[in-house]
Design a protein around this motif. Structure first.
Motif, PDB file in Angstrom:
ATOM      1  N   PHE A  67     -28.719  -2.250  56.316  1.00 45.44           N
ATOM      2  CA  PHE A  67     -27.945  -1.988  57.532  1.00 45.44           C
ATOM      3  C   PHE A  67     -27.449  -0.538  57.564  1.00 45.44           C
ATOM      4  O   PHE A  67     -27.485   0.120  58.615  1.00 45.44           O
ATOM      5  CB  PHE A  67     -26.751  -2.947  57.637  1.00 45.44           C
ATOM      6  N   ALA A  68     -26.979  -0.028  56.418  1.00 42.60           N
ATOM      7  CA  ALA A  68     -26.501   1.361  56.381  1.00 42.60           C
ATOM      8  C   ALA A  68     -27.622   2.331  56.732  1.00 42.60           C
ATOM      9  O   ALA A  68     -27.428   3.288  57.498  1.00 42.60           O
ATOM     10  CB  ALA A  68     -25.934   1.677  54.999  1.00 42.60           C
ATOM     11  N   ALA A  69     -28.822   2.096  56.195  1.00 44.63           N
ATOM     12  CA  ALA A  69     -29.956   2.968  56.497  1.00 44.63           C
ATOM     13  C   ALA A  69     -30.348   2.874  57.967  1.00 44.63           C
ATOM     14  O   ALA A  69     -30.669   3.886  58.605  1.00 44.63           O
ATOM     15  CB  ALA A  69     -31.143   2.598  55.611  1.00 44.63           C
ATOM     16  N   ALA A  70     -30.312   1.660  58.526  1.00 44.70           N
ATOM     17  CA  ALA A  70     -30.680   1.475  59.934  1.00 44.70           C
ATOM     18  C   ALA A  70     -29.757   2.281  60.849  1.00 44.70           C
ATOM     19  O   ALA A  70     -30.223   2.986  61.760  1.00 44.70           O
ATOM     20  CB  ALA A  70     -30.625  -0.008  60.294  1.00 44.70           C
ATOM     21  N   TYR A  71     -28.456   2.222  60.600  1.00 48.17           N
ATOM     22  CA  TYR A  71     -27.525   2.926  61.486  1.00 48.17           C
ATOM     23  C   TYR A  71     -27.428   4.404  61.152  1.00 48.17           C
ATOM     24  O   TYR A  71     -26.951   5.199  61.970  1.00 48.17           O
ATOM     25  CB  TYR A  71     -26.155   2.248  61.434  1.00 48.17           C
ATOM     26  N   ARG A  72     -27.895   4.810  59.967  1.00 44.13           N
ATOM     27  CA  ARG A  72     -28.015   6.238  59.686  1.00 44.13           C
ATOM     28  C   ARG A  72     -29.155   6.836  60.510  1.00 44.13           C
ATOM     29  O   ARG A  72     -29.052   7.953  61.020  1.00 44.13           O
ATOM     30  CB  ARG A  72     -28.272   6.441  58.193  1.00 44.13           C
ATOM     31  N   LEU A  73     -30.240   6.096  60.656  1.00 43.02           N
ATOM     32  CA  LEU A  73     -31.380   6.554  61.439  1.00 43.02           C
ATOM     33  C   LEU A  73     -31.105   6.501  62.933  1.00 43.02           C
ATOM     34  O   LEU A  73     -31.599   7.340  63.696  1.00 43.02           O
ATOM     35  CB  LEU A  73     -32.616   5.710  61.119  1.00 43.02           C
ATOM     36  N   ASP A  74     -30.350   5.507  63.356  1.00 43.21           N
ATOM     37  CA  ASP A  74     -30.066   5.334  64.786  1.00 43.21           C
ATOM     38  C   ASP A  74     -28.645   4.794  64.956  1.00 43.21           C
ATOM     39  O   ASP A  74     -28.435   3.582  64.984  1.00 43.21           O
ATOM     40  CB  ASP A  74     -31.080   4.370  65.413  1.00 43.21           C
ATOM     41  N   PRO A  75     -27.662   5.680  65.085  1.00 40.33           N
ATOM     42  CA  PRO A  75     -26.275   5.232  65.214  1.00 40.33           C
ATOM     43  C   PRO A  75     -26.025   4.355  66.434  1.00 40.33           C
ATOM     44  O   PRO A  75     -25.058   3.574  66.451  1.00 40.33           O
ATOM     45  CB  PRO A  75     -25.487   6.547  65.320  1.00 40.33           C
ATOM     46  N   ASP A  76     -26.867   4.457  67.447  1.00 39.64           N
ATOM     47  CA  ASP A  76     -26.669   3.672  68.676  1.00 39.64           C
ATOM     48  C   ASP A  76     -27.500   2.390  68.682  1.00 39.64           C
ATOM     49  O   ASP A  76     -27.608   1.732  69.722  1.00 39.64           O
ATOM     50  CB  ASP A  76     -27.053   4.521  69.897  1.00 39.64           C
ATOM     51  N   LEU A  77     -28.047   2.034  67.558  1.00 39.46           N
ATOM     52  CA  LEU A  77     -28.890   0.843  67.477  1.00 39.46           C
ATOM     53  C   LEU A  77     -28.102  -0.404  67.861  1.00 39.46           C
ATOM     54  O   LEU A  77     -26.965  -0.608  67.418  1.00 39.46           O
ATOM     55  CB  LEU A  77     -29.427   0.692  66.049  1.00 39.46           C
ATOM     56  N   VAL A  78     -28.699  -1.237  68.695  1.00 43.75           N
ATOM     57  CA  VAL A  78     -28.105  -2.524  69.090  1.00 43.75           C
ATOM     58  C   VAL A  78     -29.026  -3.623  68.573  1.00 43.75           C
ATOM     59  O   VAL A  78     -30.171  -3.738  69.007  1.00 43.75           O
ATOM     60  CB  VAL A  78     -27.953  -2.627  70.616  1.00 43.75           C
TER      61      VAL A  78
END
Length: 384
Positions: free
Chosen positions: A146-157
């Motif tokens: 999850f941390a890596a996902a939101y590092r790549l895309d902070p606006d990810l929904v």
């Protein structure tokens, strides 16, 4: 009889000359579509490609080269099978499918930060509920993804329909948590390599890069080399040493680089040098370029890279009818004689007066020869 044969030969010569003087591009697949307006212009480029293909003007290119020419964005991963496996509690299969999606994205060498963020989000979800591991290991792995996902895309929904309250708490924790740093040491096989970290802008490689612990997307590139993408895990307080080989760039990579060079140059004549180099790589004479998108209108121009010329710029809305779009393409295909791409219709060589003067000369000469020979042979025309 000899006169008739000579006249027939002259007429055949004229017909041959006329056939040889057809438009040089009629039916020749010598044109490619180039999109310099960014990924938003890819649908416009695809539409233009269809028009040229229907007229047998489109040069055949591989799927990867076409994607590079048209600035096609990375296809959004399809999570349907992952969703089914997750719903049936087949977590091992879901993780295998997600690992395959990750490998496919890394192999694409494209801009994958947003697409990879979605894949890592799903991997975090699967890790959070996969009871094959101990709860502590589940939690640690889930937070890492999850941390890596939101590092790549902070606006990810993420998909709210599959996130339980416990998973949402993990997501919130992954977003808030400040991780201790680790170090990346990258050793490429060329001196002028650059690094783009987690979808950011490229910068020259330093001896070591300090990053938060966890998974990171590395994009290593160098001039005239194939870009390499890696997903690397960095441990807090430790260093990761990574050797990277950058092979000589293939055709698709070279095309992508030259499209970028053309896009960075001002529209018009300043763009010709990069487009000429692109034409050499593709083996084509003409490039129909989507130059910009403004107010939902596409601006296009034809560059005759073989002749160092260009057309006027024409525009249309992507919502316009097929006839309107084809009309703009037709006008762009009529090259202009002046250097600035003015409004005059191109006078291609076979329409100019010296050609027709030569044709006329052949016709007149043929008729004169036929009459002279006929006069010598046929007493019925002696009085003429």
């Amino acid at each position: 009889m000899i006169a008739i044969d000579r006249l027939r030969a002259c007429l055949l010569a004229v017909v041959g000359l006329l056939a040889w003087s057809r438009p040089a591009h009629a039916g020749d697949r010598d044109t490619s579509v180039v999109n310099t307006s960014g990924p938003d212009g890819a649908p416009v480029a695809a539409r233009l490609r269809g028009i040229l293909d229907s007229r047998e003007l489109l040069a055949r290119q591989s799927e990867k080269v076409t994607a590079a020419l048209e600035n096609q964005p990375v296809k959004r991963p399809d999570f349907e099978n992952v969703r089914k496996a997750f719903a049936d509690f087949r977590y091992q299969e879901a993780e295998r499918l997600l690992a395959d999606l990750t490998d496919d994205l890394l192999a694409s060498r494209a801009e994958i930060a947003h697409a990879l963020a979605e894949v890592l989000w799903w991997r975090g979800l699967v890790a959070a509920v996969d009871d094959r591991e101990q709860p502590t290991e589940q939690r640690t792995k889930s937070l890492r993804y999850f941390a890596a996902a939101y590092r790549l895309d902070p606006d990810l929904v993420g998909d709210a329909s599959v996130t339980s309250p416990r998973v949402r708490l993990l997501i919130d924790e992954a977003k808030r948590k400040r991780l201790a740093p680790g170090r990346l040491v990258i050793d490429p096989d060329v001196d002028d390599a650059e690094l783009a970290l987690d979808g950011g802008a490229p910068s020259p490689l330093r001896d070591a890069v300090e990053v938060p612990a966890g998974l990171h997307l590395l994009r290593v590139s160098a001039p005239e080399r194939t870009t390499v993408l890696r997903l690397v895990e960095v441990v807090a307080g430790s260093s990761v040493h990574l050797g990277v080989e950058l092979p000589s760039e293939g055709t698709a990579d070279r095309v992508r680089r030259l499209v970028g060079e053309a896009a960075s140059a001002p529209e018009g004549r300043a763009r010709l040098p990069a487009l000429e180099r692109l034409g050499d790589v593709l083996g084509v004479q003409r490039l129909l370029v989507v130059e910009s998108l403004a107010s939902r209108r596409a601006k296009i121009r034809l560059y005759d890279v073989g002749g160092g010329r260009m057309s006027q710029q024409f525009s249309f809305a992507n919502s316009d009818s097929a006839a309107t779009v084809e009309s703009s393409v037709d006008r762009a295909l009529r090259m202009s004689d002046d250097d600035g791409g003015g409004g005059g219709r191109a006078r291609v060589w076979y329409r100019r007066w010296p050609v027709w003067a030569a044709v006329g000369g052949v016709v007149v000469s043929g008729v004169v020869v036929a009459l002279v020979v006929s006069n010598r042979r046929d007493p019925r025309v002696q009085g003429l």
